[in-house]
Write a protein that holds these residues in place. Structure first.
Motif, PDB file in Angstrom:
ATOM      1  N   GLY A   1       0.808  -1.207   0.000  1.00 52.41           N
ATOM      2  CA  GLY A   1       0.000   0.000   0.000  1.00 52.41           C
ATOM      3  C   GLY A   1       0.843   1.259   0.000  1.00 52.41           C
ATOM      4  N   THR A   2       2.089   1.140  -0.427  1.00 57.67           N
ATOM      5  CA  THR A   2       2.964   2.307  -0.459  1.00 57.67           C
ATOM      6  C   THR A   2       3.452   2.534  -1.882  1.00 57.67           C
ATOM      7  OG1 THR A   2       4.897   0.966   0.041  1.00 57.67           O
ATOM      8  CG2 THR A   2       3.746   1.980   1.892  1.00 57.67           C
ATOM      9  N   GLY A   3       3.913   3.733  -2.092  1.00 59.63           N
ATOM     10  CA  GLY A   3       4.517   4.086  -3.367  1.00 59.63           C
ATOM     11  C   GLY A   3       5.654   5.041  -3.117  1.00 59.63           C
ATOM     12  N   GLY A   4       6.383   5.328  -4.153  1.00 58.67           N
ATOM     13  CA  GLY A   4       7.489   6.248  -3.990  1.00 58.67           C
ATOM     14  C   GLY A   4       7.867   6.912  -5.283  1.00 58.67           C
ATOM     15  N   VAL A   5       8.771   7.862  -5.153  1.00 61.40           N
ATOM     16  CA  VAL A   5       9.288   8.583  -6.304  1.00 61.40           C
ATOM     17  C   VAL A   5      10.554   7.887  -6.776  1.00 61.40           C
ATOM     18  CG1 VAL A   5      10.189  10.795  -7.103  1.00 61.40           C
ATOM     19  CG2 VAL A   5       8.351  10.726  -5.412  1.00 61.40           C
ATOM     20  N   ASN A   6      10.659   7.671  -8.083  1.00 61.84           N
ATOM     21  CA  ASN A   6      11.835   7.004  -8.637  1.00 61.84           C
ATOM     22  C   ASN A   6      13.051   7.922  -8.577  1.00 61.84           C
ATOM     23  OD1 ASN A   6       9.985   5.077  -9.218  1.00 61.84           O
ATOM     24  ND2 ASN A   6      10.486   4.894 -11.395  1.00 61.84           N
TER      25      ASN A   6
END
Length: 240
Positions: free
Chosen positions: A235-240
């Motif tokens: 349930g997480t995301g991030g910036v590349n």
């Protein structure tokens, strides 16, 4: 047209080109709509012109004006309807949806009986491109993704060239087999931050079946920020 400034001067504005990341291209290559407004020295809107890309002469606008000093605002975009140019400091878009958007603001002194000038519109938006992870991409029960994000703007100040309100933006994107989605915002300065982006997976019955949160997404005018998100695992995301 708005106002009563029909005069003896025909002002022709040719908004034929826009500035993108790498080059200058034709307006018609990247924008489906052009909205132009002319304001007098008191800030009163005296002319408005709306064009769509299928119009003959798209990008060339002719208005009749009296002698005087004016401000010209031109906005190229891909909205479903015309942009509303309220003032030199406020432009809103149909349903508050921000698409790839280009803007020009400038002064013009009108004299004589015929004037023409060429303008170039500059991109005013930042793009966030989300790639959902491989596990998500294999799911066939997702109908669309909902993007809800705060920290950017959906209202443009042509005079400043940036977003000018704090907006809560919501965008829906149909499910893509490649798992890649693009949304836009108008940064408040050349570099800004979307403080919180929530991406929700929705099935055909409008049920929310997965979600991820991406925080502090940097957004820069005329640039793409790449992100990744896991909608069904962490349930997480991030910036590349």
């Amino acid at each position: 047209s708005a106002g009563d400034r029909d005069g003896n001067v025909v002002l022709v504005v040719r908004a034929g080109t826009v500035s993108t990341r790498a080059e200058t291209v034709a307006l018609s290559d990247v924008c489906g709509r052009l909205n132009v407004a002319v304001f007098d020295h008191d800030g009163k809107k005296v002319k408005t012109v709306s064009q769509v890309v299928s119009d003959a002469g798209f990008g060339t606008v002719s208005v009749s004006l009296s002698d005087g000093d004016y401000q010209v605002v031109a906005v190229g975009h891909n909205g479903t309807g015309s942009a509303t140019i309220t003032s030199t400091e406020k432009v809103t878009f149909s349903n508050n949806k921000v698409t790839d958007t280009f803007c020009y603001y400038g002064d013009v002194s009108v004299t004589g009986n015929h004037q023409e000038f060429d303008i170039r519109l500059d991109r005013a938006v930042a793009m966030v491109r989300l790639k959902v992870d491989g596990e998500t991409a294999k799911r066939n029960d997702v109908a669309q993704l909902k993007f809800y994000y705060i920290g950017g703007s959906s209202t443009l100040s042509p005079r400043e060239g940036f977003g000018c309100v704090n907006s809560k933006q919501t965008e829906y994107r149909a499910w893509q087999d490649d798992g890649v989605y693009e949304v836009y915002t108008l940064p408040h300065s050349r570099e800004d931050v979307i403080t919180k982006m929530t991406v929700t997976a929705i099935d055909a019955g409008d049920n929310e079946i997965g979600e991820c949160l991406i925080e502090n997404v940097p957004v820069v005018v005329n640039k793409v920020t790449n992100c990744t998100g896991n909608l069904f695992g962490s349930g997480t995301g991030g910036v590349n």
